[in-house]
Motif scaffolding. Sequence first.
Motif, short mmCIF file in Angstrom:
data_model
loop_
_atom_site.label_atom_id
_atom_site.label_comp_id
_atom_site.label_asym_id
_atom_site.label_seq_id
_atom_site.Cartn_x
_atom_site.Cartn_y
_atom_site.Cartn_z
N ASN A 142 0.83 -1.20 0.00
CA ASN A 142 0.00 0.00 0.00
C ASN A 142 0.86 1.25 0.00
N MET A 143 1.93 1.24 0.79
CA MET A 143 2.83 2.40 0.81
C MET A 143 3.54 2.57 -0.52
N PHE A 144 3.98 1.47 -1.13
CA PHE A 144 4.58 1.54 -2.46
C PHE A 144 3.61 2.21 -3.43
N MET A 145 2.33 1.81 -3.37
CA MET A 145 1.34 2.37 -4.29
C MET A 145 1.07 3.84 -4.01
N MET A 146 1.04 4.24 -2.75
CA MET A 146 0.80 5.64 -2.42
C MET A 146 1.94 6.52 -2.93
N VAL A 147 3.17 6.07 -2.74
CA VAL A 147 4.31 6.86 -3.18
C VAL A 147 4.37 6.96 -4.70
N MET A 148 4.28 5.81 -5.38
CA MET A 148 4.40 5.83 -6.84
C MET A 148 3.21 6.53 -7.50
N SER A 149 2.02 6.37 -6.93
CA SER A 149 0.85 7.03 -7.52
C SER A 149 0.93 8.55 -7.35
N SER A 150 1.73 9.03 -6.39
CA SER A 150 1.90 10.47 -6.24
C SER A 150 2.50 11.08 -7.50
N LEU A 151 3.41 10.35 -8.13
CA LEU A 151 3.97 10.83 -9.39
C LEU A 151 2.91 10.86 -10.48
N ALA A 152 2.04 9.84 -10.49
CA ALA A 152 0.98 9.80 -11.49
C ALA A 152 0.01 10.97 -11.31
N VAL A 153 -0.39 11.21 -10.07
CA VAL A 153 -1.33 12.31 -9.80
C VAL A 153 -0.69 13.65 -10.16
N ALA A 154 0.56 13.84 -9.74
CA ALA A 154 1.24 15.11 -10.02
C ALA A 154 1.39 15.34 -11.52
N THR A 155 1.66 14.27 -12.26
CA THR A 155 1.83 14.40 -13.70
C THR A 155 0.56 14.92 -14.36
N VAL A 156 -0.58 14.32 -14.03
CA VAL A 156 -1.84 14.71 -14.66
C VAL A 156 -2.24 16.13 -14.25
N VAL A 157 -2.16 16.42 -12.95
CA VAL A 157 -2.57 17.75 -12.48
C VAL A 157 -1.63 18.82 -13.01
N TYR A 158 -0.36 18.51 -12.99
CA TYR A 158 0.63 19.51 -13.37
C TYR A 158 0.56 19.84 -14.86
N VAL A 159 0.39 18.82 -15.69
CA VAL A 159 0.35 19.09 -17.13
C VAL A 159 -0.92 19.84 -17.51
N ALA A 160 -1.98 19.69 -16.74
CA ALA A 160 -3.23 20.39 -17.03
C ALA A 160 -3.13 21.87 -16.66
N VAL A 161 -2.97 22.16 -15.37
CA VAL A 161 -2.95 23.56 -14.94
C VAL A 161 -1.85 23.86 -13.92
N GLY A 162 -1.22 22.82 -13.35
CA GLY A 162 -0.33 23.02 -12.22
C GLY A 162 0.87 23.90 -12.52
N HIS A 163 1.51 23.70 -13.68
CA HIS A 163 2.72 24.46 -13.97
C HIS A 163 2.42 25.95 -14.08
N GLY A 164 1.30 26.28 -14.67
CA GLY A 164 0.92 27.68 -14.74
C GLY A 164 0.67 28.28 -13.37
N LEU A 165 0.04 27.50 -12.49
CA LEU A 165 -0.21 27.98 -11.13
C LEU A 165 1.09 28.25 -10.39
N VAL A 166 2.13 27.47 -10.69
CA VAL A 166 3.39 27.60 -9.97
C VAL A 166 4.29 28.67 -10.57
N VAL A 167 4.55 28.61 -11.88
CA VAL A 167 5.54 29.52 -12.47
C VAL A 167 4.92 30.56 -13.40
N GLY A 168 3.61 30.54 -13.58
CA GLY A 168 2.97 31.51 -14.45
C GLY A 168 3.01 32.91 -13.89
N ASP A 169 2.74 33.89 -14.73
CA ASP A 169 2.67 35.29 -14.31
C ASP A 169 1.62 35.43 -13.21
N SER A 170 2.01 36.05 -12.11
CA SER A 170 1.13 36.14 -10.94
C SER A 170 -0.17 36.86 -11.28
N VAL A 171 -1.29 36.25 -10.93
CA VAL A 171 -2.60 36.83 -11.21
C VAL A 171 -2.75 38.16 -10.46
#
Length: 452
Positions: free
Chosen positions: A38-67
Amino acid sequence: MQAADIAWILTAIALVAIMFPGLAFLYGGMLGSGQVLNMFMMVMSSLAVATVVYVAVGHGLVVGDSVGGLGLIGNPGEWLFFGNAMADDGSGAALWGAFNILFAGISLALVASGAAGRMKFWAWLIFGAVWILVVYAPLAHWVFAFDDPDAGTVGGWLANRIGFHDFAGGTAIHMNAGAAGLALALVLGPRRGGPARPHNLPLTLFGAGMLMVGWLGFNGGTAGGANFTATYVVLTSLLAAGGGMLGFAVVEKLRNGRSTLLGLATGVIAGLVGITPAADAVNPFGAVAVGILAAAAAAWAITWKNRHGIDDSLDVFAVHGIAGIAGVLFVTFLGDDRAPAGIRGVLLGGEVSQIWREALAILVTLTWSFGVTWLLAKAMSLVIDIRISREEEDAGIDRAVHSEYGYDLRMTSAFGLSTRPAEDPADTVSDRRAAAPAPVVTTAQADLKEQK
């Protein structure tokens, strides 16, 4: 970007990616055998979740021009679905996009410490996606997004308005994950029967070694290319790792009369966490001191946690939260202006005003991360049941939730048939009680018992 810089950042990305299985091994070995998958799955799935969220809107939220130019959050539409990474304009956008995905993923993976063995897997995935958006992204924007006057873009308020120094994420990653893991642990409550003893310490040490290798890319890649800063922070990171091992071992010897392998592995991580914000700001001797003191601070925090019965199963608050705080403070007190950052610490005659800058960053990070994570986990628990059932916890989460076993131990009958034992060595409540260390009986007590 120059070819050498591109080559180094590609190498750093590969090294940071190693940290995910490394963290899985570290955390999995520290748990009972019925919780390791279960711990292996939680850790590795964190990369999966971050990949999907980040490629959608996450990178803009982090490094985009401040709103609104407020320095609070980036523009999500600016990097929508990574469209900006498709042009070969020499900016290295694709490289830094991949690098930042790994930063977001490893931050979430660390938070799994607060949920070990008792959180529903799909609840974890939902929690992780929302956590990256509402907790990680704003903090990362405050720390990692810098003003660019030439492009007319505004960055985060902590890095650009306050002017505090955090080289590679002591606040947005380590302190953030530590406070979030603590908040999640408090919402979920402790495991029934208490925590299990680590079932595989060699696995834990192997994971710590993989993390140390990955950390060289984590800190070295943050330098931005194949330059002197990269070589310098790799040196200070190694020195802090060694200091952390020594510091934790000494604390254990003074406190318990013996040093342990688990302590050695914990000391490595605490030293590396401590040097992360200060890697380019301290001198080599200061790096050793950072490792020793960060590990000592983490050892104290682990004792505090145990006294209060908090089931932060893998000590993310102590090792990443407290050691992260120590690392940021070390910039203030031990900074050497001969190092690449050029910051002179207070103990070396630097500006006292640096103290309030670093202290404010620490306070804001802990308050935001703990408060918003607690509200998120609490709100989810009111809508859906995020914790596994009593029966599933008694049976062991690997067996009950995932229908898998970390170790396929079979018995061979007299007829050569291979069968699974009736009682698989999963970590259940009864297993934990049976595995509890036996009370120490002195010679005098033994003699008295015989006389009776």
